[in-house]
Write an enzyme that holds these catalytic residues in place. Structure first.
Site, short mmCIF file in Angstrom:
data_model
loop_
_atom_site.label_atom_id
_atom_site.label_comp_id
_atom_site.label_asym_id
_atom_site.label_seq_id
_atom_site.Cartn_x
_atom_site.Cartn_y
_atom_site.Cartn_z
N ARG A 262 0.95 -1.18 0.04
CA ARG A 262 -0.03 -0.11 -0.02
C ARG A 262 1.00 1.19 0.26
NH1 ARG A 262 -1.30 2.80 4.51
NH2 ARG A 262 -1.19 0.94 5.98
N HIS A 266 -3.98 3.97 4.75
CA HIS A 266 -4.70 3.26 4.94
C HIS A 266 -6.15 3.52 4.36
CE1 HIS A 266 -7.21 -0.23 6.59
NE2 HIS A 266 -7.81 0.61 6.97
N TYR A 275 4.04 6.07 11.16
CA TYR A 275 4.67 4.66 11.39
C TYR A 275 5.30 4.11 10.33
CZ TYR A 275 0.15 3.77 8.54
OH TYR A 275 -0.63 3.44 7.59
#
Length: 366
Positions: A262, A266, A275
């Site tokens: 990805r 998200h 992160y």
């Protein structure tokens, strides 16, 4: 930051047909499933991926401009979605999560279908019967149970269909997915499980969920599986043909793990910079699925400029139509939220409709 699997090393452990540099690799297990795939077909797959990426970019832009409440990007996952979707038969029924924009595109979605749900205009973005895709599922993993239930109906009726369900790596930790595989295996349901392992379940890396390949879980349920390079559109198409053949022939369920990445957040409510480091992102950028197929076609002298120009024009036109459909939507009357909830009249629903109508009337009086 928690350690994650190195990109190159991870993909080397998958079934692959086109290497990251575009070189065609013999694959004894999958080569038989791509007979008849010629260069014009590969250019069609290239077109699909480019158009999908443009749709995705437009969705992000519309959300950032306040026209959509949310958008779930699929940038980087084009090969996994387009390759598997192009292997489906028209009668097969798909049960997606919320990120399968490519499935919608392949199945003939109209411009407004991409944004209707994310704009909050309808509970379902499109007509599920027309596209043969169940409504986008927000509850993580729930669609796998729906797919198995549908597949049991297929088996009961003896229909020539396969149910196909898509989910992410994070969903494999949900009870629903594991329970769905138990039922599918026990009753030999004609269903294909497609895990798009994009390496991140929101902010949790897949290495924290499972130190071993996710495809290795399926055989524990008695389900054969393949772990495929999800950035290789040809391998994804071939692997899906294998899985569909298995399910359609009465042998029961099959499982694919498409290892991809990805590239974006998200959803547009997420900030991956909190992160994920830039070095990891750059590793996967070099494995881009569109660039890989372009390298393969270019090396064969099969990527003419007129094709690239036509593809870009189609992608831009699709994005313009999508934007126009979004901005032109007219919100329905509030009470229509109760329409089509059940096939037949339902007393409880009618009571709720009346209560909501009474609530709305207080604003009219004011």
């Amino acid at each position: 930051m928690s350690p994650i699997t190195d990109a190159e090393r991870d993909l080397e452990l998958t079934e692959r047909m086109i290497a990251p540099d575009g070189v065609r690799i013999p694959n004894p297990q999958l080569d038989g499933y791509v007979r008849g795939i010629d260069f014009p077909t590969l250019r069609d797959l290239h077109r699909d991926m480019v158009v999908l990426r443009r749709i995705d970019a437009e969705g992000v832009a519309l959300q950032r401009q306040g026209q959509l409440g949310l958008w779930a990007p699929c940038n980087g996952q084009e090969a996994a979605q387009i390759g598997t979707a192009r292997a489906l038969d028209p009668q097969d029924f798909v049960f997606p999560s919320y990120r399968e924009t490519g499935l919608m595109y392949v199945r003939g979605a109209q411009p407004g279908d991409y944004v209707r749900m994310w704009r909050g205009e309808e509970g379902a973005a499109y007509d599920p019967a027309a596209l043969r895709i169940a409504p986008l599922q927000i509850i993580i993993g729930a669609q796998t149970l729906h797919a198995v239930g549908y597949a049991l109906g297929i088996r009961h009726e003896g229909a020539d269909e396969v149910a196909v369900t898509y989910f992410g790596d994070g969903a494999t930790s949900q009870g629903d997915v594991n329970e769905a595989m138990v039922f599918a295996s026990s009753f030999r349901a004609p269903v294909v499980f497609v895990c798009q392992n994009n390496h991140w379940a929101i902010s949790e890396p897949v290495g924290l969920q499972s130190p071993f390949p996710l495809a290795g879980r399926a055989p524990g349920f008695g389900i054969p599986s393949l772990r495929v390079d999800g950035n290789d559109v040809l391998a994804c198409l071939a692997a899906m043909r294998w899985a569909l053949e298995h399910a359609r022939s009465g042998k029961g369920p099959a499982y694919l793990e498409a290892v991809t990445y990805r590239m974006g957040p998200h959803t547009t409510a997420d900030d991956p910079k909190r992160y994920r480091d830039d070095a990891e992102l750059e590793k996967w950028r070099r494995l881009d699925p569109i660039a890989r197929l372009e390298a393969h076609l270019r090396a064969a002298g099969e990527l003419p400029q007129d094709h690239l120009d036509a593809v870009q024009a189609q992608a831009d036109e699709t994005a313009r139509d999508m934007r126009a459909a979004c901005l032109g939507m007219v919100t329905r009357p509030a009470l229509t939220v109760f329409d089509r909830v059940y096939a037949e009249p339902h007393s409880g629903l009618e009571r709720e409709r009346a209560e909501y109508a009474a609530y709305l009337s207080t604003f009219e009086e004011a």
